[in-house]
Write a protein that holds these residues in place. Structure first.
Motif, PDB file in Angstrom:
ATOM      1  N   ILE A 342       0.828  -1.204   0.000  1.00 58.26           N
ATOM      2  CA  ILE A 342       0.000   0.000   0.000  1.00 58.26           C
ATOM      3  C   ILE A 342       0.866   1.259   0.000  1.00 58.26           C
ATOM      4  CG2 ILE A 342      -0.250  -0.053   2.530  1.00 58.26           C
ATOM      5  CD1 ILE A 342      -2.750   1.340  -0.036  1.00 58.26           C
ATOM      6  N   GLN A 343       2.000   1.229   0.703  1.00 52.91           N
ATOM      7  CA  GLN A 343       2.888   2.388   0.712  1.00 52.91           C
ATOM      8  C   GLN A 343       3.469   2.634  -0.679  1.00 52.91           C
ATOM      9  OE1 GLN A 343       2.210   3.918   3.143  1.00 52.91           O
ATOM     10  NE2 GLN A 343       3.192   3.381   5.064  1.00 52.91           N
ATOM     11  N   VAL A 348       3.721   5.885  -5.910  1.00 54.84           N
ATOM     12  CA  VAL A 348       3.876   5.985  -7.360  1.00 54.84           C
ATOM     13  C   VAL A 348       2.584   6.258  -8.117  1.00 54.84           C
ATOM     14  CG1 VAL A 348       5.878   4.473  -7.273  1.00 54.84           C
ATOM     15  CG2 VAL A 348       3.637   3.499  -7.826  1.00 54.84           C
ATOM     16  N   GLY A 349       1.437   5.882  -7.559  1.00 58.45           N
ATOM     17  CA  GLY A 349       0.185   6.049  -8.277  1.00 58.45           C
ATOM     18  C   GLY A 349      -0.233   7.509  -8.377  1.00 58.45           C
ATOM     19  N   THR A 350      -0.588   7.962  -9.586  1.00 57.09           N
ATOM     20  CA  THR A 350      -1.034   9.343  -9.764  1.00 57.09           C
ATOM     21  C   THR A 350      -2.547   9.474  -9.614  1.00 57.09           C
ATOM     22  OG1 THR A 350      -1.205   9.001 -12.154  1.00 57.09           O
ATOM     23  CG2 THR A 350       0.884   9.896 -11.314  1.00 57.09           C
ATOM     24  N   VAL A 441      -8.278   1.368  -1.991  1.00 55.97           N
ATOM     25  CA  VAL A 441      -6.886   0.973  -2.170  1.00 55.97           C
ATOM     26  C   VAL A 441      -6.236   0.683  -0.827  1.00 55.97           C
ATOM     27  CG1 VAL A 441      -4.622   1.762  -2.968  1.00 55.97           C
ATOM     28  CG2 VAL A 441      -6.653   2.259  -4.317  1.00 55.97           C
ATOM     29  N   ALA A 442      -6.681   1.400   0.193  1.00 53.40           N
ATOM     30  CA  ALA A 442      -6.108   1.226   1.534  1.00 53.40           C
ATOM     31  C   ALA A 442      -6.363  -0.161   2.100  1.00 53.40           C
ATOM     32  CB  ALA A 442      -6.675   2.276   2.478  1.00 53.40           C
ATOM     33  N   ASP A 443      -7.292  -0.916   1.490  1.00 54.79           N
ATOM     34  CA  ASP A 443      -7.606  -2.250   1.998  1.00 54.79           C
ATOM     35  C   ASP A 443      -6.648  -3.327   1.499  1.00 54.79           C
ATOM     36  OD1 ASP A 443      -9.812  -1.292   3.373  1.00 54.79           O
ATOM     37  OD2 ASP A 443     -11.156  -1.586   1.667  1.00 54.79           O
ATOM     38  N   VAL A 444      -5.803  -2.996   0.525  1.00 52.33           N
ATOM     39  CA  VAL A 444      -4.887  -4.003   0.001  1.00 52.33           C
ATOM     40  C   VAL A 444      -3.833  -4.339   1.056  1.00 52.33           C
ATOM     41  CG1 VAL A 444      -3.281  -2.368  -1.050  1.00 52.33           C
ATOM     42  CG2 VAL A 444      -3.443  -4.669  -1.957  1.00 52.33           C
TER      43      VAL A 444
END
Length: 454
Positions: A342-343, A348-350, A441-444
């Motif tokens: 997640i970090q 890197v994700g825009t 996304v925070a759940d990954v």
């Protein structure tokens, strides 16, 4: 509104392709901040690594008024480190080779022992070889510790470092790493117990297999005692576990710090006027990674700088130490960063879409984790500067190997195409919900490792 990959037409065949990733953009991380934006395609990783190298060299030149190469030539820091430590470093490398060989032989002998114990009398000659292999392992390992103990306390004395020194020969500088300090003490005591047991056992195969080594529990260089009885608490280990697992782990923990101590000693003892103050920072806190607006994204728990010094102009020079040869002709893999998946996505994700596509890609396409695939090298390159060179006050200036020093810019150029990542998602059953409209996304949940093939 949350992004739903399925409604957008992704994952129709349960796989994310490289072309779908190529349609997105991703941040590179430079100097601990989200920096330039790149999209996958062709040899983009070369551009990314070259941009890191150029920027590092320009940053260095703006600080010191000379290029990293000119600094190395003018300062003679390479000579100061390696001329004073060359004998110790050479002996340390040779001893490491002997230790690994002795450990391999002892492990094989212990495996042989399991096969012959039922008929020890018929295998007396082989039993003698097994006993000798174990004794040779004990002697070689002790010689290794004895050598590391000669690293010297020059730097430690300037810091007024003291230790309880249970082994009687523990280098003071190991106190800079509680793990290394404990490992040295445990290793020394275990070898002492091994010697005692081997003398008692003689050639009795049954006793050898049942050998239990009892050593004190040690934390931070001190023996742990029962609070009620004030007696030392002991651990029990089998000879098998000590030779095949524990001792290798202890040696690994110790030898990296020993190299740092040797470099710190050399810098402290340097004869020229360059070095004014020396620091060991490997166990210090790392740095905060920020997004393009200066908001914290994540943090690094430990410093990338192992040893640093302030020169006569008051500038701090940060060194990252690798106790291995550079350009040795043998393939060497080095782990530079282990973090949560997640970090990595946050860095890197825009956009949420690009982040979810990476999640889906790591989950569905084995090519994302193939070290030599174009997509893997691209994704690894995005975080290469953060993983290797860090940033802010922890920004690395030079990489120090046990056979030479290299500027970070030159190192990046050398590593182009050799940086890779491996991501592992823990709860794959929950991926569908994460990729859907209500998923976050925070759940990954998973891990990511950045490695280099030198």
């Amino acid at each position: 509104m949350a992004v739903n990959l399925y409604e957008l037409g992704y994952m129709a065949d349960s796989t994310i392709t490289e072309s779908e990733i190529a349609a997105q953009s991703y941040y590179s991380i430079y100097n601990a901040q989200q920096s330039s934006v790149f999209s996958f395609g062709g040899d983009i990783h070369k551009r990314i690594m070259e941009s890191y190298a150029d920027r590092r060299e320009k940053d260095f030149t703006s600080r010191f008024g000379k290029t990293p190469q000119q600094y190395l030539e003018d300062s003679m820091i390479q000579q100061d480190i390696f001329e004073s430590q060359k004998d110790f470093l050479r002996d340390l490398e040779n001893m490491d080779v002997q230790f690994k060989k002795a450990s391999g032989r002892a492990k094989k002998s212990l495996d042989d022992l399991k096969r012959i114990k039922a008929d020890a009398d018929a295998n007396s000659a082989q039993l003698k070889t097994i006993i000798n292999d174990i004794k040779n392992w004990e002697k070689t390992t002790q010689d290794y510790l004895n050598l590391m103990a000669t690293v010297g306390d020059t730097f430690a004395n300037t810091q007024q470092i003291t230790t309880s020194n249970i082994s009687g020969q523990t280098p003071k500088g190991l106190a800079m790493s509680t793990n290394a300090l404990t490992s040295f003490e445990k290793a020394s005591l275990l070898l002492e117990k091994t010697r005692e047991n081997m003398e008692k056992i003689g050639m009795d195969v049954k006793k050898l297999k049942k050998t239990q080594l009892t050593t004190p529990v040690i934390k931070g260089g001190n023996m742990v005692k029962n609070k009620k009885t004030n007696r030392v608490i002991n651990d029990k280990m089998s000879l098998d576990s000590v030779i095949q697992n524990s001792m290798r782990g202890y040696i690994s923990s110790i030898k990296g710090i020993i190299f740092e101590i040797a470099v710190a000693n050399a810098l402290n003892d340097t004869a020229n006027d360059l070095v004014k103050e020396v620091f060991m920072l490997g166990q210090a806190d790392g740095i905060t990674i920020k997004d393009s607006r200066g908001k914290q994204v994540t943090s690094m728990s430990t410093s990338k700088t192992d040893v640093a010094y302030k020169d006569n102009q008051g500038f701090q020079v940060n060194l990252s130490l690798k106790n291995q040869k550079h350009d040795s002709g043998k393939p060497i893999q080095t782990s530079f960063l282990s973090t949560s998946l997640i970090q990595y996505l946050r860095m890197v994700g825009t956009s949420e879409e690009s982040q979810k596509l990476l999640i889906a890609g790591f989950n569905s396409n084995s090519n994302f984790n193939a070290k030599t695939s174009g997509i893997n090298i691209f994704l690894a390159s995005l975080v290469a500067d953060m993983a290797i060179g860090s940033g802010g006050v922890d920004k690395i200036d030079f990489i120090v190997f046990n056979n030479g020093i290299m500027s970070l810019g030159d190192y990046y150029r050398n590593l182009t195409g050799k940086v890779s990542i491996f991501a592992k998602i823990k709860n794959k059953n929950s991926i569908n919900s994460i990729l859907g409209a209500n998923g976050s996304v925070a759940d990954v949940s998973g891990t990511l490792n950045v490695t280099v093939r030198d």
